[in-house]
Design a protein around this motif. Structure first.
Motif, short mmCIF file in Angstrom:
data_model
loop_
_atom_site.label_atom_id
_atom_site.label_comp_id
_atom_site.label_asym_id
_atom_site.label_seq_id
_atom_site.Cartn_x
_atom_site.Cartn_y
_atom_site.Cartn_z
N VAL A 195 37.08 32.74 33.32
CA VAL A 195 38.21 32.94 34.23
C VAL A 195 39.49 32.56 33.49
O VAL A 195 39.68 31.39 33.13
CB VAL A 195 38.06 32.10 35.50
CG1 VAL A 195 39.27 32.30 36.41
CG2 VAL A 195 36.77 32.46 36.24
N LEU A 196 40.33 33.55 33.24
CA LEU A 196 41.60 33.32 32.55
C LEU A 196 42.72 33.27 33.58
O LEU A 196 42.90 34.21 34.36
CB LEU A 196 41.87 34.43 31.55
CG LEU A 196 40.75 34.74 30.54
CD1 LEU A 196 41.23 35.78 29.53
CD2 LEU A 196 40.29 33.47 29.84
N THR A 197 43.48 32.18 33.58
CA THR A 197 44.56 32.01 34.55
C THR A 197 45.91 32.26 33.88
O THR A 197 46.02 32.24 32.64
CB THR A 197 44.54 30.60 35.13
OG1 THR A 197 44.83 29.65 34.09
CG2 THR A 197 43.16 30.28 35.74
N PRO A 198 46.96 32.50 34.69
CA PRO A 198 48.30 32.72 34.10
C PRO A 198 48.77 31.59 33.20
O PRO A 198 49.59 31.83 32.30
CB PRO A 198 49.18 32.86 35.35
CG PRO A 198 48.27 33.42 36.40
CD PRO A 198 46.95 32.75 36.15
N ASP A 199 48.27 30.37 33.43
CA ASP A 199 48.69 29.24 32.57
C ASP A 199 48.33 29.49 31.12
O ASP A 199 48.95 28.91 30.20
CB ASP A 199 48.02 27.95 33.05
CG ASP A 199 48.52 27.53 34.42
OD1 ASP A 199 49.62 27.97 34.81
OD2 ASP A 199 47.82 26.77 35.11
N GLN A 200 47.30 30.34 30.88
CA GLN A 200 46.83 30.55 29.52
C GLN A 200 47.82 31.34 28.66
O GLN A 200 47.72 31.34 27.44
CB GLN A 200 45.48 31.29 29.55
CG GLN A 200 44.35 30.40 29.10
CD GLN A 200 43.37 30.11 30.22
OE1 GLN A 200 43.36 30.74 31.24
NE2 GLN A 200 42.56 29.11 29.99
N VAL A 201 48.79 32.01 29.28
CA VAL A 201 49.75 32.79 28.48
C VAL A 201 51.11 32.11 28.43
O VAL A 201 52.03 32.63 27.80
CB VAL A 201 49.89 34.22 29.02
CG1 VAL A 201 48.56 34.94 28.94
CG2 VAL A 201 50.39 34.23 30.45
N GLY A 202 51.28 30.98 29.07
CA GLY A 202 52.52 30.23 29.01
C GLY A 202 53.65 30.85 29.82
O GLY A 202 53.47 31.86 30.51
N ALA A 203 54.83 30.25 29.71
CA ALA A 203 55.99 30.69 30.48
C ALA A 203 56.59 31.95 29.86
O ALA A 203 56.44 32.23 28.67
CB ALA A 203 57.04 29.59 30.52
N VAL A 204 57.26 32.72 30.71
CA VAL A 204 57.93 33.95 30.27
C VAL A 204 59.44 33.75 30.46
O VAL A 204 59.90 33.28 31.50
CB VAL A 204 57.45 35.16 31.11
CG1 VAL A 204 58.27 36.40 30.77
CG2 VAL A 204 55.97 35.41 30.86
N ALA A 205 60.20 34.12 29.45
CA ALA A 205 61.66 33.96 29.51
C ALA A 205 62.27 34.94 30.51
O ALA A 205 61.69 35.98 30.82
CB ALA A 205 62.26 34.20 28.13
N ASP A 206 63.42 34.56 31.03
CA ASP A 206 64.14 35.47 31.93
C ASP A 206 64.48 36.77 31.18
O ASP A 206 64.74 36.75 29.97
CB ASP A 206 65.44 34.82 32.41
CG ASP A 206 65.18 33.74 33.45
OD1 ASP A 206 64.03 33.67 33.96
OD2 ASP A 206 66.11 32.98 33.75
N PRO A 207 64.51 37.88 31.88
CA PRO A 207 64.81 39.16 31.22
C PRO A 207 66.28 39.26 30.84
O PRO A 207 67.14 38.63 31.46
CB PRO A 207 64.45 40.19 32.29
CG PRO A 207 64.66 39.46 33.59
CD PRO A 207 64.25 38.04 33.33
N THR A 208 66.54 40.07 29.84
CA THR A 208 67.93 40.39 29.54
C THR A 208 68.43 41.33 30.63
O THR A 208 67.66 41.87 31.43
CB THR A 208 68.03 41.08 28.18
OG1 THR A 208 67.36 42.35 28.26
CG2 THR A 208 67.39 40.24 27.08
N GLU A 209 69.73 41.56 30.64
CA GLU A 209 70.30 42.43 31.65
C GLU A 209 69.73 43.84 31.53
O GLU A 209 69.45 44.52 32.53
CB GLU A 209 71.82 42.46 31.53
CG GLU A 209 72.53 43.07 32.74
CD GLU A 209 72.28 42.27 34.02
OE1 GLU A 209 72.31 42.89 35.11
OE2 GLU A 209 72.07 41.04 33.92
#
Length: 633
Positions: A195-209
């Motif tokens: 079971v792979l959870t979202p925590d396994q891929v770490g945080a995602v930066a805010d998108p550019t405009e």
């Protein structure tokens, strides 16, 4: 009712006809407006008509059956929402199709056969189990039929049965078909999974405009605002109108006194045991033994009695049918044993093992509840009195604001409601007066229209649609934060899917799942004896169970998990239990598959008949019969 009356066409053929209620629509539809009909004809198949009287009778019966199910009379509008007209018309056209073909082939049934079936039908039998003519007449009259109409309909149903039996018979599914079905249902698999959870891929930066704008434009429909309506509502319910301050203590006391014994008093209860003796000599001997020190339990054991044999339960005095036994039981102290009681069914000795004393709710404790009930009753009467007054005011042009002000009611404005009862932010509106019924009524109304009051909770709701906002695409500025959140969620899912697919490929190449689990920092899990029908449990989702059956042993796959997780699995074992032709456990399956095959063949036969004979529907007459103005049913 007519299904019961047509019992002569019972069994598997009748069940198929039930399954064919709307098969005709798949072939010919009912959307066209057709001309050239007699006014009393709803549809024609070949040379056979479905009369208006026949349709209306069946339609009325269907509405009554639905009304019995939902506990209220069904209007034509409600019947249309449930699809009743289409179901009735579909069945009658199907029957007319078979009737027409049967007439062409010259099929028939003797009067003697019909008479025997009517005589033997339990529906028409009286208390003695024999045919009761009065009951026969009553039942068919309740179904809206005369005796001649019923006999004619029964005759047609037998002829239809003959035709259907000749065409399809009782089909037996091939053994190979049964084997395949058995294997499909009973195949079992064992899997190992991660079971792979979202925590396994770490945080995602805010998108550019640029990223945000692109993502928004690609998914603009996700942010589209639905049609919204602004509504003003005035509610009048017992809860709104009830005023406990108008109820005096004296009035409440009268109610309390009148209901003291029946409502506010919990009578004394006692755990009572009794031993019934065959005669007085037997009872005297037992009483003597008790007097000499023998216990009640020992006396019970000597006689081979269990606790269930002697226990009357924790009961009130009125639950003991023998008044002498009741008097004895409720005169004892806790733990004591009575002397001999001359009961109705023989001498009795009683023991009381527990006593729950009488509990009386005081007036002070009951007063608030009584006052609320009295106030609500008065409010209900006031609502009845005020309803006509308010309706007259509305008819005279009074606005909801004026009505609320004049009659002490509260006006509530909802600035935006969509067709599902959500507000402008897509959140369900809590405590919306009238609930879904109000929402439906609001979207059937419009600005400036006068609306009927909606009955709710013992009262009424009046409403006005004050504005309508058409559905539209939102601007990015309106939903910016939501789009950013959705962008980041999508990116996390994208990365997690990529990670899951990478590890799926490793498992497919034969890498050990324990090694894969160690490298990505998760614990492997297993599940055994999984069937296609296995229910989801724990981390194992329904999608993962189905994915486990998408390949042979060694197959690796990815499936959605709970809470945005991904499940990576590999099939470690496949087992198919042996199949035995004619096994008892396959009897039900064989019967069901036989019905499916027969049904499919009969549907094809009816479709071919309708294509050859031609089917026409008189929409004008049909719409009149179902109280509709639209051209469709």
């Amino acid at each position: 009712m007519l299904n019961a009356l047509r019992k002569g066409a019972g069994g598997w053929i009748a069940q198929l006809f039930i399954a064919l209620l709307v098969v005709s629509f798949a072939v010919w539809g009912v959307s066209g407006f057709l001309t050239g009909f007699q006014g009393d004809t709803v549809a024609t198949v070949g040379k056979t008509d479905v009369s208006a009287q026949q349709f209306f009778r069946e339609y009325d019966l269907a509405k009554r059956r639905l009304g019995q199910q939902i506990g209220q009379a069904v209007t034509d509008e409600q019947a249309r929402l449930f699809g009743i007209p289409g179901q009735v018309l579909g069945r009658l056209v199907t029957e007319a199709t078979l009737n027409d073909e049967a007439d062409t082939l010259g099929l028939g049934v003797s009067g003697e056969t019909l008479a025997t079936q009517i005589k033997d039908d339990p529906t028409f039998q009286g208390p003695t189990g024999s045919f009761d003519r009065n009951r026969f007449i009553q039942v068919i009259n309740n179904a809206g039929m005369t005796e001649d109409q019923f006999v004619a309909e029964l005759q047609k149903s037998y002829v239809r049965q003959q035709l259907a039996s000749a065409v399809v018979g009782a089909m037996e599914p091939p053994d190979a078909y049964l084997r395949a079905f058995h294997d499909y249902l009973n195949e079992e698999r064992s899997i190992a999974y991660l079971v792979l959870t979202p925590d396994q891929v770490g945080a995602v930066a805010d998108p550019t405009e640029t990223e945000l704008t692109t993502f928004f434009n690609e998914n603009k429909s996700d942010w589209r605002t639905p049609e919204l309506r602004s509504v003003s509502v005035v509610r009048m319910t017992p809860e709104d109108m009830a005023n406990t301050g108008d109820v005096s203590d004296e009035e409440a006391q009268k109610v309390y006194d009148s209901q003291l014994a029946t409502r506010f008093t919990e009578p004394e209860r006692r755990q009572v045991e009794q031993i019934v003796f065959k005669d007085m000599a037997d009872a005297t001997e037992a009483a003597s033994a008790l007097a000499d020190g023998k216990t009640f339990d020992a006396l019970k054991a000597d006689r081979g009695l269990t606790d269930a044999d002697v226990d009357l339960g924790l009961i009130t005095r009125d639950k003991i049918s023998d008044p002498d036994v009741a008097e004895a039981a409720f005169s004892l102290t806790e733990g004591s044993v009575s002397g001999i009681v001359e009961g109705r069914f023989g001498p009795v000795i009683v023991r009381v093992t527990a006593i729950e004393p009488e509990v009386v709710t005081s007036f002070e404790d009951a007063k608030a509840e009584i006052k609320q009930e009295l106030a609500a009753a008065r409010a209900a009467q006031e609502i009845t009195d005020q309803f006509d007054v308010i309706e007259d005011a509305r008819a005279g042009g009074a606005t909801l604001q004026e009505i609320a002000s004049n009659y002490g009611l509260k006006l509530v404005t909802y600035p935006g409601i969509d067709a599902t009862g959500n507000n402008v932010d897509g959140v369900a509106i809590a405590d919306l007066p009238g609930g879904n019924e109000l929402v439906s009524a609001v979207f059937e109304s419009d600005v400036g229209l006068e609306n009927n009051a909606i009955p709710i909770e013992g009262g009424y709701v009046w409403y006005d649609v004050t504005a309508v906002s058409a559905d539209r695409d939102r601007e990015l500025s309106e939903v910016r934060e939501k789009v950013i959140t959705a962008f980041k969620t999508a990116k996390v899912d994208e990365k997690l899917t990529e990670l899951a697919e990478q590890n799926r490929d490793r498992l497919a190449r034969g890498d050990a799942i324990d090694d894969v689990a160690t490298e990505i920092g998760v614990e492997p899990a297993t599940a055994d004896a999984i069937k296609r029908s296995t229910q989801a449990s724990g981390a194992l989702t329904a999608q993962a169970i189905q994915e486990a059956f998408n390949g042979p042993k060694g197959y690796a796959g990815v499936a959605p998990g709970a809470d945005d997780a991904k499940i990576v699995l590999v099939v470690t074992d496949v087992t198919v239990p042996p199949y035995f032709s004619g096994a008892p456990e396959m009897a039900e399956t064989e019967q069901r598959l036989s019905g499916d095959l027969t049904n499919d063949l009969l549907q094809q036969y009816i479709a071919q008949l309708q294509d050859r004979l031609g089917v026409s529907v008189n929409q004008a007459t049909l719409q009149q019969l179902i109280g509709a103005t639209d051209p469709g049913v």
